[in-house]
Design a protein around this motif. Structure first.
Motif, short mmCIF file in Angstrom:
data_model
loop_
_atom_site.label_atom_id
_atom_site.label_comp_id
_atom_site.label_asym_id
_atom_site.label_seq_id
_atom_site.Cartn_x
_atom_site.Cartn_y
_atom_site.Cartn_z
N HIS A 43 -6.01 0.09 -1.68
CA HIS A 43 -7.34 -0.16 -2.27
C HIS A 43 -7.19 -0.49 -3.77
CE1 HIS A 43 -11.69 -0.04 -2.13
NE2 HIS A 43 -11.82 1.05 -2.86
N HIS A 51 -9.00 -0.53 -9.11
CA HIS A 51 -10.36 -0.71 -8.61
C HIS A 51 -11.22 -1.75 -9.36
CE1 HIS A 51 -14.06 0.53 -6.47
NE2 HIS A 51 -13.24 1.12 -5.62
N ASP A 65 -12.51 5.76 1.09
CA ASP A 65 -12.06 4.93 -0.02
C ASP A 65 -11.75 5.74 -1.28
OD1 ASP A 65 -12.41 2.79 1.59
OD2 ASP A 65 -13.92 1.80 0.34
N ASP A 66 -10.89 5.18 -2.10
CA ASP A 66 -10.63 5.58 -3.49
C ASP A 66 -9.69 6.78 -3.59
OD1 ASP A 66 -12.52 3.58 -3.93
OD2 ASP A 66 -14.13 5.00 -4.37
#
Ligand SMILES: [Zn+2]
Length: 268
Positions: free
Chosen positions: A144, A148, A95-96
């Motif tokens: 994603h 965020h 992720d990220d």
């Protein structure tokens, strides 16, 4: 010794010397050259790779994936944390996009890991080149959000902007249109699902297990890896072992369970 024989002996000696030089080249370097030449990195060089990355045996090849990905008959995208399959595969997701270690690109290439990267624009920042290199060696890139946020409770327009905006970014950076979405923190509401559907997302991907700095944590169900499990290799933190070390630890768990790594996009 005739002149011809002497020449032949000299050439043989040179050939031996050259062969010796070739063998002294770092096996990983040789593997890289073979791969660059379009030769599948099997054989002795390929077998060296698993040792280089801290595994005691090569990762078995994944079984042939289903000819048709799963189909879900619902208006909203399904939310999945595992894939219902008997294939002895698990799926590695990241992720990220904070950690941009070039050695991780080597690991993905040399072990031929079909990993999925869920990228957040504001975290990747100017570092998309790293993920283009990962994509070039077989990783896939999915959504994603742009920035965020925790999605639940945000109005539709805001959620849609986060998801559709990142769809556009990834499309312009990688020439692909992502179809999988992971909401930040793994949290969502029905507005998230509507917005995701309207941005072209066909499945919302969570995870059943997460590789933390020191252990494998399960969100629900049996406390061991099962076929079809989606695993988050995280978190992206500056502290703790590097991403490639967390990945190696996870791969040892995967192998201990008699499993291997599959490509999530073959199943969804
Ligand atoms: Zn995240």
């Amino acid at each position: 010794m005739s002149r011809a024989r002497a020449t032949a002996a000299f050439l043989a000696a040179v050939a031996l010397l050259l062969a010796g030089c070739a063998q002294s080249v770092d096996p990983i370097e040789r593997l890289g050259r073979k791969a660059a030449d379009g030769v599948r990195p099997h054989g002795p060089a390929g077998e060296q790779a698993y040792r280089h990355w801290g595994l005691s045996a090569p990762l078995p090849a994944a079984p042939r994936p289903p000819s048709h990905p799963l189909s879900f008959r619902s208006a909203l995208p399904p939310v999945v944390d595992h894939i219902p399959t008997a294939d002895r595969v698990v799926f590695l997701t990241y992720d990220d996009g904070a950690e941009k270690d070039p050695r991780f690109v080597d690991m993905v290439r040399e072990l031929r890991l079909p990993v999925t990267m869920f990228l957040t624009d504001s975290v990747v920042g100017p570092g998309y080149g790293h993920f283009a290199r990962l994509q070039a060696v077989g990783a896939s890139v999915q959504n994603h959000t742009l920035d965020h946020p925790a999605m639940p409770g945000l109005p539709y327009a805001g959620q849609r902007a986060e998801i559709c905006g990142q769809q556009e970014k990834l499309k312009s950076r990688f020439g692909i249109r992502p179809y999988l979405f992971r909401p930040p923190y793994g949290t969502y509401d029905t507005t998230t699902l509507r917005a995701a559907a309207d941005c072209g997302v066909t499945a919302v991907v969570l995870w059943r297990a997460a590789m933390t700095a020191d252990t494998l944590a399960f969100r629900n169900g049996e406390k061991q890896l099962r076929p079809g499990d989606i695993v988050l290799v995280g978190p992206d933190e500056a502290m703790g072992p590097a991403l490639r070390e967390r990945t190696a630890r996870l791969l040892r768990r995967v192998q201990a369970g008699g499993l291997t790594v599959g490509r999530l996009e073959d199943y969804l």
